[in-house]
Write an enzyme that holds these catalytic residues in place. Structure first.
Site, PDB file in Angstrom:
ATOM      1  N   ARG A  18       1.095  -1.379  -0.074  1.00 22.32           N
ATOM      2  CA  ARG A  18       0.057  -0.210  -0.103  1.00 22.32           C
ATOM      3  C   ARG A  18       0.623   1.534  -0.378  1.00 22.32           C
ATOM      4  O   ARG A  18       1.773   1.609   0.784  1.00 22.32           O
ATOM      5  CB  ARG A  18      -0.598  -0.057   1.112  1.00 22.32           C
ATOM      6  CG  ARG A  18      -1.872  -1.208   1.405  1.00 22.32           C
ATOM      7  CD  ARG A  18      -2.965  -0.641   0.327  1.00 22.32           C
ATOM      8  NE  ARG A  18      -4.412  -1.412   0.291  1.00 22.32           N
ATOM      9  CZ  ARG A  18      -4.063  -2.767  -1.036  1.00 22.32           C
ATOM     10  NH1 ARG A  18      -3.392  -3.320  -1.834  1.00 22.32           N
ATOM     11  NH2 ARG A  18      -5.227  -3.067  -0.730  1.00 22.32           N
ATOM     12  N   HIS A  36      -0.794  -0.645 -10.017  1.00 19.62           N
ATOM     13  CA  HIS A  36      -1.573  -1.395  -8.902  1.00 19.62           C
ATOM     14  C   HIS A  36      -2.499  -2.746  -9.441  1.00 19.62           C
ATOM     15  O   HIS A  36      -3.276  -3.077  -9.538  1.00 19.62           O
ATOM     16  CB  HIS A  36      -2.984  -1.154  -8.187  1.00 19.62           C
ATOM     17  CG  HIS A  36      -3.081  -1.216  -6.929  1.00 19.62           C
ATOM     18  ND1 HIS A  36      -3.738  -0.865  -5.597  1.00 19.62           N
ATOM     19  CD2 HIS A  36      -3.314  -2.934  -6.713  1.00 19.62           C
ATOM     20  CE1 HIS A  36      -3.575  -1.062  -4.294  1.00 19.62           C
ATOM     21  NE2 HIS A  36      -3.235  -2.734  -5.014  1.00 19.62           N
TER      22      HIS A  36
HETATM   23  P1  NDP Z   1      -1.509 -10.119   5.986  1.00 20.91           P
HETATM   24  O1  NDP Z   1      -2.348  -9.871   6.545  1.00 20.91           O
HETATM   25  O2  NDP Z   1      -1.404 -11.871   5.724  1.00 20.91           O
HETATM   26  O3  NDP Z   1      -0.325  -9.891   6.611  1.00 20.91           O
HETATM   27  C1  NDP Z   1       0.551  -9.233   7.435  1.00 20.91           C
HETATM   28  C2  NDP Z   1       2.219  -9.217   7.404  1.00 20.91           C
HETATM   29  O4  NDP Z   1       2.523  -7.531   8.194  1.00 20.91           O
HETATM   30  C3  NDP Z   1       2.430  -9.936   8.767  1.00 20.91           C
HETATM   31  O5  NDP Z   1       3.420 -11.149   8.674  1.00 20.91           O
HETATM   32  C4  NDP Z   1       2.229  -8.886   9.662  1.00 20.91           C
HETATM   33  O6  NDP Z   1       2.909  -9.718  10.768  1.00 20.91           O
HETATM   34  C5  NDP Z   1       2.938  -8.205   9.619  1.00 20.91           C
HETATM   35  N1  NDP Z   1       2.866  -6.867   9.950  1.00 20.91           N
HETATM   36  C6  NDP Z   1       1.674  -6.245  10.195  1.00 20.91           C
HETATM   37  N2  NDP Z   1       2.028  -4.191  10.948  1.00 20.91           N
HETATM   38  C7  NDP Z   1       3.193  -5.017  11.672  1.00 20.91           C
HETATM   39  C8  NDP Z   1       3.846  -3.910  11.831  1.00 20.91           C
HETATM   40  N3  NDP Z   1       3.643  -3.367  12.700  1.00 20.91           N
HETATM   41  N4  NDP Z   1       5.178  -3.999  12.136  1.00 20.91           N
HETATM   42  C9  NDP Z   1       5.724  -5.230  11.724  1.00 20.91           C
HETATM   43  N5  NDP Z   1       4.643  -6.177  10.800  1.00 20.91           N
HETATM   44  C10 NDP Z   1       3.307  -5.696  10.116  1.00 20.91           C
HETATM   45  O7  NDP Z   1      -0.695  -9.461   4.303  1.00 20.91           O
HETATM   46  P2  NDP Z   1      -0.928 -10.478   2.605  1.00 20.91           P
HETATM   47  O8  NDP Z   1       0.587 -10.500   2.666  1.00 20.91           O
HETATM   48  O9  NDP Z   1      -2.027 -11.039   2.569  1.00 20.91           O
HETATM   49  O10 NDP Z   1      -0.418  -8.985   1.769  1.00 20.91           O
HETATM   50  C11 NDP Z   1       0.637  -7.824   2.339  1.00 20.91           C
HETATM   51  C12 NDP Z   1      -0.552  -6.397   2.153  1.00 20.91           C
HETATM   52  O11 NDP Z   1      -0.082  -7.081   0.176  1.00 20.91           O
HETATM   53  C13 NDP Z   1      -2.458  -6.161   1.648  1.00 20.91           C
HETATM   54  O12 NDP Z   1      -2.199  -6.059   2.977  1.00 20.91           O
HETATM   55  C14 NDP Z   1      -2.431  -5.564   0.838  1.00 20.91           C
HETATM   56  O13 NDP Z   1      -2.413  -4.325   1.590  1.00 20.91           O
HETATM   57  C15 NDP Z   1      -1.610  -5.678  -0.359  1.00 20.91           C
HETATM   58  N6  NDP Z   1      -1.789  -6.008  -2.108  1.00 20.91           N
HETATM   59  C16 NDP Z   1      -1.626  -5.933  -2.752  1.00 20.91           C
HETATM   60  C17 NDP Z   1      -1.893  -5.888  -3.789  1.00 20.91           C
HETATM   61  C18 NDP Z   1      -1.113  -5.065  -4.825  1.00 20.91           C
HETATM   62  O14 NDP Z   1      -1.527  -5.810  -6.116  1.00 20.91           O
HETATM   63  N7  NDP Z   1      -0.132  -4.225  -4.998  1.00 20.91           N
HETATM   64  C19 NDP Z   1      -2.219  -7.094  -4.310  1.00 20.91           C
HETATM   65  C20 NDP Z   1      -3.253  -7.961  -3.040  1.00 20.91           C
HETATM   66  C21 NDP Z   1      -3.117  -7.089  -1.875  1.00 20.91           C
HETATM   67  P3  NDP Z   1       2.151 -11.103  11.773  1.00 20.91           P
HETATM   68  O15 NDP Z   1       2.578 -12.192  10.978  1.00 20.91           O
HETATM   69  O16 NDP Z   1       3.128 -11.011  12.522  1.00 20.91           O
HETATM   70  O17 NDP Z   1       1.054 -10.781  12.324  1.00 20.91           O
END
Ligand code: NDP
Length: 311
Positions: A226, A274
């Site tokens: 994002r 995107h």
């Molecule tokens: P998830 O929601 O499954 O996982 C998020 C990850 O980020 C987890 O590992 C989490 O840690 C970590 N995280 C969250 N907050 C923090 C923080 N404050 N500090 C450190 N680590 C943190 O996400 P996905 O992997 O499924 O997807 C990631 C993003 O990709 C989505 O939220 C979306 O915005 C984006 N996206 C973009 C697309 C594109 O076409 N460009 C398409 C689809 C998605 P923990 O494991 O410890 O919970």
């Protein structure tokens, strides 16, 4: 009584999702486009991507909101969200697409493609000896459904791969670091930083001027999650002064990216609109149907989102 699944998305085609879902849901779930709902009281399920304001008020008996995508930031930030479970998509094809794009972006920088593109524009044979993958350190920030797949794909290519998350986890070939204190050191050792963090109150502009300053001189930055996770002015400054060697950016704070935005013309920067990964009806439909059945039968949901964490 027949339950209704209401569909609402600007970019996604209703017909394709209806055709993928109908055989899995059978006769007892009607699938209707938001504009054509015949009986709002029968709507128990909503499959949505950024529905308009006031959308949820129309359906008083909603029991499940299914986000038509992985990122739920726009949905959970709303103040009109009904108090029902929210699930996200997490389908294997979407993961594969994201992991492939992340690998492409890493290779673009690891193999110095921007250097060769610039040389080609000058008709110059600008040979540079490639570095071996294990001499290149890649940090993947965010190891969720998509981030973990991206990190393991990058590791599979032999890069010295590190990941960052809030909680420890085991991923083949990936050294995992946790918590805020671990970030500056990780940023300082990486040649390539890949952002896969969801947008939450804790991650908004998490990659700010201090984070870019902590990155290794000459590092490359990739953002596939994002735009709002990044302070874009700080990113532009880090690219302009040469602290960062380049960037591959798929997401932006304001999309579409304005035509006069400085990122369009900075050297070494690739902009894509995107599309790193998209939800595909055929591969995502089974998990949507499974969650609808789970609500009907009172069973546990899969891929439920935590409103408290925001992802
Ligand atoms: P998830 O929601 O499954 O996982 C998020 C990850 O980020 C987890 O590992 C989490 O840690 C970590 N995280 C969250 N907050 C923090 C923080 N404050 N500090 C450190 N680590 C943190 O996400 P996905 O992997 O499924 O997807 C990631 C993003 O990709 C989505 O939220 C979306 O915005 C984006 N996206 C973009 C697309 C594109 O076409 N460009 C398409 C689809 C998605 P923990 O494991 O410890 O919970």
């Amino acid at each position: 009584m027949t339950d209704t699944l209401v569909f609402c998305s600007g970019p996604d085609p209703f017909d394709a999702w209806r055709d993928a879902l109908a055989p899995l849901l059978g006769e007892d779930v009607r699938i209707e486009d938001a504009e054509a709902v015949t009986d709002p009281a029968s709507v128990r399920f909503a499959l949505v991507w950024m529905p308009p304001e006031g959308f949820f008020e129309r359906f008083p008996n909603l029991e499940l909101v299914i986000n038509l995508g992985a990122g739920v930031d726009r949905l959970v930030a709303r103040d009109d969200l009904p108090d029902v479970p929210i699930t996200r998509l997490s389908d294997p094809e979407m993961g594969k697409m994201m992991a492939g794009f992340a690998l492409f972006a890493v290779l673009r920088h690891a193999r110095e493609i921007p250097h060769f593109e610039a040389a080609q524009a000058r008709r110059e044979w600008a040979y540079r000896h490639p570095r071996a993958a294990d001499e290149i350190t890649v940090a993947v920030l965010g190891l969720g459904e998509l981030g973990a797949l991206a990190a393991t794909e990058i590791a599979r290519q032999g890069f010295d791969t590190h990941g960052w998350a809030t909680r420890p986890k085991e991923l083949p070939g990936v050294t995992v670091h946790c918590g805020d204190d671990a970030l500056p050191e990780l940023l300082g050792r990486a040649d390539i930083v890949v952002c896969m963090l969801p947008l939450t109150p804790a991650t908004a502009e998490r990659l700010d001027a201090a984070a870019f300053a902590a990155m290794k001189p000459g590092a490359a930055f990739i953002n596939l999650s994002r735009g709002e996770v990044v302070d874009e002015a700080a990113l532009v400054a880090a690219l302009r002064d040469g602290h960062l060697s380049g960037a591959t950016l798929d997401v932006f704070a304001h999309e579409p990216l304005a035509s006069d935005h400085p990122l369009w013309t900075l050297p070494g920067v690739l902009i894509t609109p995107h599309l790193a990964s998209v939800a595909l009806p055929k591969s995502a439909a089974p998990q949507i149907a499974r969650n609808i059945r789970a609500v009907q039968r009172g069973e546990e949901l899969v891929n439920e989102v935590s409103r408290v964490r925001g992802y």
